[in-house]
Design a protein around this motif. Sequence first.
Motif, PDB file in Angstrom:
ATOM      1  N   GLY A  22      19.356  10.168  32.261  1.00 24.48           N
ATOM      2  CA  GLY A  22      19.456  10.535  30.854  1.00 24.48           C
ATOM      3  C   GLY A  22      20.496  11.615  30.636  1.00 24.48           C
ATOM      4  N   MET A  23      20.530  12.615  31.540  1.00 24.85           N
ATOM      5  CA  MET A  23      21.535  13.687  31.403  1.00 24.85           C
ATOM      6  C   MET A  23      22.940  13.116  31.401  1.00 24.85           C
ATOM      7  SD  MET A  23      20.111  16.619  33.938  1.00 24.85           S
ATOM      8  CE  MET A  23      21.429  17.809  33.771  1.00 24.85           C
TER       9      MET A  23
ATOM     10  N   SER B 143      11.534  -1.450  40.862  1.00 26.08           N
ATOM     11  CA  SER B 143      12.078  -0.869  39.643  1.00 26.08           C
ATOM     12  C   SER B 143      13.459  -0.289  39.915  1.00 26.08           C
ATOM     13  CB  SER B 143      11.135   0.188  39.086  1.00 26.08           C
ATOM     14  OG  SER B 143      11.313   1.395  39.761  1.00 26.08           O
ATOM     15  N   LEU B 144      13.671   0.241  41.125  1.00 23.43           N
ATOM     16  CA  LEU B 144      15.004   0.773  41.419  1.00 23.43           C
ATOM     17  C   LEU B 144      16.006  -0.348  41.607  1.00 23.43           C
ATOM     18  CD1 LEU B 144      14.552   3.935  43.488  1.00 23.43           C
ATOM     19  CD2 LEU B 144      16.080   3.577  41.590  1.00 23.43           C
ATOM     20  N   ALA B 145      15.561  -1.461  42.187  1.00 17.99           N
ATOM     21  CA  ALA B 145      16.474  -2.585  42.344  1.00 17.99           C
ATOM     22  C   ALA B 145      16.947  -3.050  40.975  1.00 17.99           C
ATOM     23  CB  ALA B 145      15.776  -3.722  43.083  1.00 17.99           C
ATOM     24  N   ALA B 146      16.015  -3.107  40.017  1.00 18.09           N
ATOM     25  CA  ALA B 146      16.404  -3.505  38.661  1.00 18.09           C
ATOM     26  C   ALA B 146      17.402  -2.509  38.080  1.00 18.09           C
ATOM     27  CB  ALA B 146      15.161  -3.596  37.778  1.00 18.09           C
ATOM     28  N   THR B 147      17.126  -1.208  38.268  1.00 18.46           N
ATOM     29  CA  THR B 147      18.053  -0.194  37.762  1.00 18.46           C
ATOM     30  C   THR B 147      19.425  -0.349  38.391  1.00 18.46           C
ATOM     31  OG1 THR B 147      16.193   1.286  37.656  1.00 18.46           O
ATOM     32  CG2 THR B 147      18.344   2.258  37.393  1.00 18.46           C
ATOM     33  N   LEU B 148      19.415  -0.588  39.695  1.00 22.88           N
ATOM     34  CA  LEU B 148      20.688  -0.716  40.400  1.00 22.88           C
ATOM     35  C   LEU B 148      21.494  -1.875  39.819  1.00 22.88           C
ATOM     36  CD1 LEU B 148      22.427   0.254  42.734  1.00 22.88           C
ATOM     37  CD2 LEU B 148      21.175  -1.270  44.237  1.00 22.88           C
ATOM     38  N   GLY B 149      20.815  -3.013  39.625  1.00 22.34           N
ATOM     39  CA  GLY B 149      21.504  -4.170  39.050  1.00 22.34           C
ATOM     40  C   GLY B 149      22.071  -3.848  37.677  1.00 22.34           C
ATOM     41  N   LEU B 150      21.261  -3.221  36.846  1.00 17.88           N
ATOM     42  CA  LEU B 150      21.715  -2.915  35.490  1.00 17.88           C
ATOM     43  C   LEU B 150      22.848  -1.901  35.503  1.00 17.88           C
ATOM     44  CD1 LEU B 150      18.232  -2.828  33.805  1.00 17.88           C
ATOM     45  CD2 LEU B 150      20.076  -4.401  33.228  1.00 17.88           C
ATOM     46  N   ALA B 151      22.745  -0.907  36.398  1.00 15.24           N
ATOM     47  CA  ALA B 151      23.806   0.110  36.471  1.00 15.24           C
ATOM     48  C   ALA B 151      25.119  -0.545  36.874  1.00 15.24           C
ATOM     49  CB  ALA B 151      23.423   1.196  37.467  1.00 15.24           C
ATOM     50  N   TRP B 152      25.031  -1.483  37.810  1.00 16.21           N
ATOM     51  CA  TRP B 152      26.229  -2.199  38.249  1.00 16.21           C
ATOM     52  C   TRP B 152      26.821  -2.987  37.083  1.00 16.21           C
ATOM     53  CZ3 TRP B 152      29.734  -2.301  41.834  1.00 16.21           C
ATOM     54  CH2 TRP B 152      30.528  -3.441  41.980  1.00 16.21           C
TER      55      TRP B 152
ATOM     56  N   PRO C 225      13.578   0.193  33.474  1.00 15.18           N
ATOM     57  CA  PRO C 225      12.833  -0.082  34.714  1.00 15.18           C
ATOM     58  C   PRO C 225      12.258   1.177  35.334  1.00 15.18           C
ATOM     59  CG  PRO C 225      14.998  -1.105  34.771  1.00 15.18           C
ATOM     60  CD  PRO C 225      14.975  -0.245  33.565  1.00 15.18           C
ATOM     61  N   LEU C 226      12.963   2.289  35.166  1.00 16.93           N
ATOM     62  CA  LEU C 226      12.462   3.543  35.725  1.00 16.93           C
ATOM     63  C   LEU C 226      11.195   3.971  34.991  1.00 16.93           C
ATOM     64  CD1 LEU C 226      15.863   5.414  36.076  1.00 16.93           C
ATOM     65  CD2 LEU C 226      14.501   4.432  37.905  1.00 16.93           C
ATOM     66  N   PHE C 227      11.236   3.860  33.659  1.00 19.27           N
ATOM     67  CA  PHE C 227      10.036   4.179  32.870  1.00 19.27           C
ATOM     68  C   PHE C 227       8.876   3.324  33.324  1.00 19.27           C
ATOM     69  CE2 PHE C 227      12.637   6.148  29.454  1.00 19.27           C
ATOM     70  CZ  PHE C 227      11.846   7.253  29.236  1.00 19.27           C
ATOM     71  N   LEU C 228       9.138   2.001  33.360  1.00 20.74           N
ATOM     72  CA  LEU C 228       8.080   1.083  33.749  1.00 20.74           C
ATOM     73  C   LEU C 228       7.550   1.440  35.129  1.00 20.74           C
ATOM     74  CD1 LEU C 228       9.369  -2.385  32.509  1.00 20.74           C
ATOM     75  CD2 LEU C 228       7.475  -1.022  31.609  1.00 20.74           C
ATOM     76  N   GLY C 229       8.487   1.682  36.041  1.00 24.14           N
ATOM     77  CA  GLY C 229       8.080   2.003  37.408  1.00 24.14           C
ATOM     78  C   GLY C 229       7.218   3.247  37.448  1.00 24.14           C
ATOM     79  N   ALA C 230       7.649   4.293  36.698  1.00 26.65           N
ATOM     80  CA  ALA C 230       6.925   5.564  36.724  1.00 26.65           C
ATOM     81  C   ALA C 230       5.499   5.369  36.244  1.00 26.65           C
ATOM     82  CB  ALA C 230       7.646   6.592  35.864  1.00 26.65           C
ATOM     83  N   VAL C 231       5.300   4.421  35.314  1.00 30.03           N
ATOM     84  CA  VAL C 231       3.947   4.174  34.810  1.00 30.03           C
ATOM     85  C   VAL C 231       3.191   3.245  35.754  1.00 30.03           C
ATOM     86  CG1 VAL C 231       2.626   3.229  32.889  1.00 30.03           C
ATOM     87  CG2 VAL C 231       4.703   4.534  32.457  1.00 30.03           C
TER      88      VAL C 231
ATOM     89  N   PHE D  65       6.372   8.693  44.570  1.00 31.14           N
ATOM     90  CA  PHE D  65       7.257   7.680  43.977  1.00 31.14           C
ATOM     91  C   PHE D  65       7.295   7.792  42.453  1.00 31.14           C
ATOM     92  CE2 PHE D  65       6.518   5.392  48.067  1.00 31.14           C
ATOM     93  CZ  PHE D  65       7.839   5.411  48.460  1.00 31.14           C
ATOM     94  N   SER D  66       6.135   8.056  41.888  1.00 39.37           N
ATOM     95  CA  SER D  66       6.084   8.140  40.433  1.00 39.37           C
ATOM     96  C   SER D  66       6.930   9.306  39.915  1.00 39.37           C
ATOM     97  CB  SER D  66       4.629   8.293  40.006  1.00 39.37           C
ATOM     98  OG  SER D  66       4.555   8.465  38.635  1.00 39.37           O
ATOM     99  N   VAL D  67       6.735  10.478  40.523  1.00 40.31           N
ATOM    100  CA  VAL D  67       7.485  11.663  40.078  1.00 40.31           C
ATOM    101  C   VAL D  67       8.973  11.481  40.345  1.00 40.31           C
ATOM    102  CG1 VAL D  67       7.827  14.111  40.463  1.00 40.31           C
ATOM    103  CG2 VAL D  67       5.535  13.196  40.351  1.00 40.31           C
ATOM    104  N   MET D  68       9.278  10.841  41.464  1.00 39.69           N
ATOM    105  CA  MET D  68      10.695  10.626  41.771  1.00 39.69           C
ATOM    106  C   MET D  68      11.341   9.743  40.703  1.00 39.69           C
ATOM    107  SD  MET D  68      12.296   9.022  45.151  1.00 39.69           S
ATOM    108  CE  MET D  68      13.372   7.725  44.677  1.00 39.69           C
ATOM    109  N   LEU D  69      10.617   8.726  40.267  1.00 39.58           N
ATOM    110  CA  LEU D  69      11.188   7.863  39.234  1.00 39.58           C
ATOM    111  C   LEU D  69      11.391   8.633  37.930  1.00 39.58           C
ATOM    112  CD1 LEU D  69       9.248   4.577  39.955  1.00 39.58           C
ATOM    113  CD2 LEU D  69      11.666   5.006  40.299  1.00 39.58           C
TER     114      LEU D  69
END
Lengths: 126, 501, 497
Positions: free
Chosen positions: B127-128, B39-48, B13-19, B115-119
């Motif tokens: 990734g780290m 995109s962050l909401a999706a990431t949050l859900g997946l991270a959870w 979702p972060l990749f998608l969001g950044a694009v 927003f794009s750079v932040m994502l």
Amino acid sequence: MDLEALITGRWPYLFTVVLLIIGLRGMLLKSNFVKKLIGMNIFQGAIILFYVVHAYKLGATVPVFDKHLGEHADLYMNPIPHGLMLTAIVVSVATTGVALALLIVIHRRYGTLEEGLLLEKLRQDD
Amino acid sequence: MIDAHLPILVLIPLFLGAVLVPAVGMSRRSLAYPTALLSLAATLGLAWRQLVVVMDSGTIRYRVAGWEPPYGIELYVDLLSAFVVLIIAVIAMLVVVYAGSAVKREIPGQEVGFFSVMLIMLIGLNGMVLTGDLFNLYVFFEVSSLSGYALMAVGGRKAPVAAFRYLILGTVGASCYLMGVGYLYVLTGSLNMMDVASLAPQLSENPAFLISAVLMVVGLGLKMALFPMHLWLPDAYTYASSTATAIIAPVMTKVSAYVLIRMLYFVYGMERLETVIPLGSVITWLGLTGVVVGSIMAIAQKDAKRMLAYSSVAQVAYIGVGIGLGTPLALVGALLHVMNHAAMKCCLFLVTGSVFRQTGSTRLDSFNGIGRRMPLTFLGFTVAALAMVGIPPTNGFFSKWYLVLGGLQKDAWAVVIVVVFSGLLTGAYFFRLLARIYTKPTDGQVETTAIGEPPPAMVAPVLLLAAMLLLLGLFNHWVVGNIIEPALPAALTERFSQAGF
Amino acid sequence: MDQLIESWRPLYAIVVSLVAIPLIVVSGSRPNLREFWTLAAAFAKAGLVLSMLPWVLNGVQPYSRLWEITPGVELSLRVDTLGYVFALVASCLWVLTSFYSIGYVRGAKEHKQTRYFASFAFAVSSTIGIAFSGNLLTFLIFFEMLTLATYPLVIHKETAAARFAANKYLAYTLPAGMCLVFVTAWCVSKVGNVDFVPGGFLDSSLGSIAELRWVFLLAMLAVGVKAGIMPLHSWLPAAMAAPTPVSALLHAVAVVKAGVFGVLRITGFVFGPDLLRDIGVWTALAWVAGITLTVASLLAIRQDNLKRRLAYSTVGHLSYIVLGAAMLTPAAWTGSVLHLMFHATMKITLFFCAGAIYVRTHKENISDMHGIGRQMPFTMAAFAIGSLGLAGVPGVNGFVSKWNLAVGTLQADQAVFMILLLVSGVLNAAYFFPIVRVAFFEKNDEFPKFGEASPLMVVPLGITAIVSIVLGVAPNLGVHALDMARRIAAAVTGGAA
């Protein structure tokens, strides 16, 4: 272990160390921001060389399968460091790009890239 | 099906969001914000989900594109990394909610880029944490750093200069890290962390191995701003836009600290290194000095952002102390502080952002009597300030508590004394500020008037974070018992099993 | 061994005033509703505490087991007799202080009354928390919360003096809190389980004598600041810059009593009499307390500001309690616990009187109070009763506790401390009686006719004065104070009083 034995056969490594030091010196001691950037590039180049030197084998060829040479691994160079360094070069180009963009903005705002002058102008901003 | 691919899915979702953010933002700038939020909401859900899966069924080792390690890249997700990813997601989510109104005012016209750079930066940081490959980590390291420079360069007039300085030092750090990886590769022929870790015990006397460990400490130390490698930090944090600082300060240095723990304890094997070179003691002493120097510098500042920046130096140094000590409880303290400090600092920087938005300045003068103008925002600030000082039952108390217990495990009296009493220095600048915020200005000070609370989207994240600070404090044992303790290296906990757990 | 019974009442007793805080803040613009919440919380709290009296008297300890807060240590609330005594004093006096506060802040037209009442509720919650803490870590958490809650009250007036006092207060109490963090961490890492045990849970096998002495020193620094042990007392007179009800409840009852309560907990329930004798620190503590109570009384004589005189008197009387704890004998401990309760009723009377005088006349100095007894006869009569009690005159409750303390010093074969107690009693008389004499027997024609303060203030101070006399005549009436004190002393020292 005397110095000569330490150095013999390690000339390329010694060379990278010299490059590293040149780069570091440029980054830390030069007052011009462009020179700092050049120093940074030299520093990165030295590290890339370090990897490549390690991958190098005397008498070996590029790691593309060759019918005449067959499957003798020691006749090919190690491809992994080369692959890694391609990525590292990309990263270093990107870094340089960002740095140059920043320098352009700084130059537009303050009209100089000399650290001393810049610091003075920064102080005037307050 | 989804569960099996979670480690990579978290990043998607972060990749998608950044694009997508630039794509939709080009036509309508106002769409950038909801896209990033989504995109962050999706990431949050997946991270959870990922944390739940890891807690249920153990560590996930994911082979990217099906390549076998050590040839392919492996993502390695244990309890700790799943947890850190969740922390990043939560903090990022709150900051993005806040950023909607803040960015428009502070850096107008730059929303899309921001927003794009932040994502992209979040991709790098996640990734780290997730990767199990040394070189892949370098790439993510640089992805996060480069986008970090870009974020920091947009803000105050002086921001580009600070960002450039940070860029130079950050590149030195990244190069040191790369060098360290190079040595490891030469020694082991592998880049997979688990692989290297299994070979490490035979190498611990090898000078090249030791040099690579030192290079890693320097490289990651620069990125986490461990004293005396913190010089880039105060300027960078001060001149960047408040929102950028609010996302960079909590996560960037913490992720680096987390990676340093990973490297030293899970790859190199700190207890073996320690028998050859006193790396741990050096890090501990650097940490202790950093705690004192950072706090004293913070006391001397006249600008709130700069004060908080120096306090970051001190707080990161606490993590350094825990890493250096290396007893299980000290590591628990360090890891807990990674989480706790992320939450506190985020809260504090968000509040300075709100103050900047409402008053146009973050100088300490602009805080005079502001507590009555922005009561809810400063309720959050007060809780966070108390957590920084380490007043129980906030979470800040408990990370120090574990550090002190860890120090006692080793009879490290210097650590115990500095960690216990350093709260005084922190208290010196925070209570001074709180008195300014809540009481009538004394002679010669101007009271800030005619301003009110910022929009609800900027108040809610602050209050949520403040609530988190209390809950993470009261229920810290849940985190420690279920996530941190089971994930500690077994060799370490065995060595100290008689004295604590 | 006391019987345990699981109950949420201790938790409710703490939480009830925390719940009141948001209500107080929300109804900030409607003073009557706001004060209603304060009073409701105060009555609910006192009711909850009183409802546990039958349990405590029958040797049953209610406890609320909460969750594990750090490996091996739970957040636990347990109501033993000592904790109950302290909670009883604090919660009952909070009811009176609430009425008095309303009269005072309205009479004196204080600003930011919402903040005032909210902080007050927070401070009382923390105090009850300290009383009901079942282990050292829980104690530490509430102890620090109390430090914090008191800060806004000290700085309340926001004058230069108040700021100075508040900073001084923090400069003393924050390091003290950190000492307590150290002591708690040390105990947790040495013994794991830090539940309070009568007779102490530490023993001499845990470290060298020097190490144990250091830990004890730090522990005493931690609680000694709030207990006003010299030379850690100087925040207390400075903190008199706060409004008088704050001085009354917090600086005569809650905060300083939390300090001496901490001394009792640490000497009796952490280190224990045996260990204190083994490492030989009890005489040192006794001497510090003995010197404090003498010097503080001497300093009190020199104060002209009434509240400051009362503050120094508080410093002295707190050391009575510390001295009793240090004697480690049954009668001395009985006296300490009794003085913890009785000093509270007497001193709060005096502070209430000082506040009433201030609100009516804006006089703070004793030299301006000539003939005030004729204008405010009830107030000054109550003041006289409090003074007599603190000087140790039979008939008022101060005599009972002092008597027990004196017997305790003899039990420990330390007659020298009994002499100090007697000398201090004389000094008490020397600094209190002149006030009474000036008030009643001197005339000042320029003094306008003020009359009594509002009933909201006079009734509470009347009640505390009457309670002081009742308990002086029949110390076991009502809540069985003497029995409870004896039981605590027996449990800690292992001997009957």
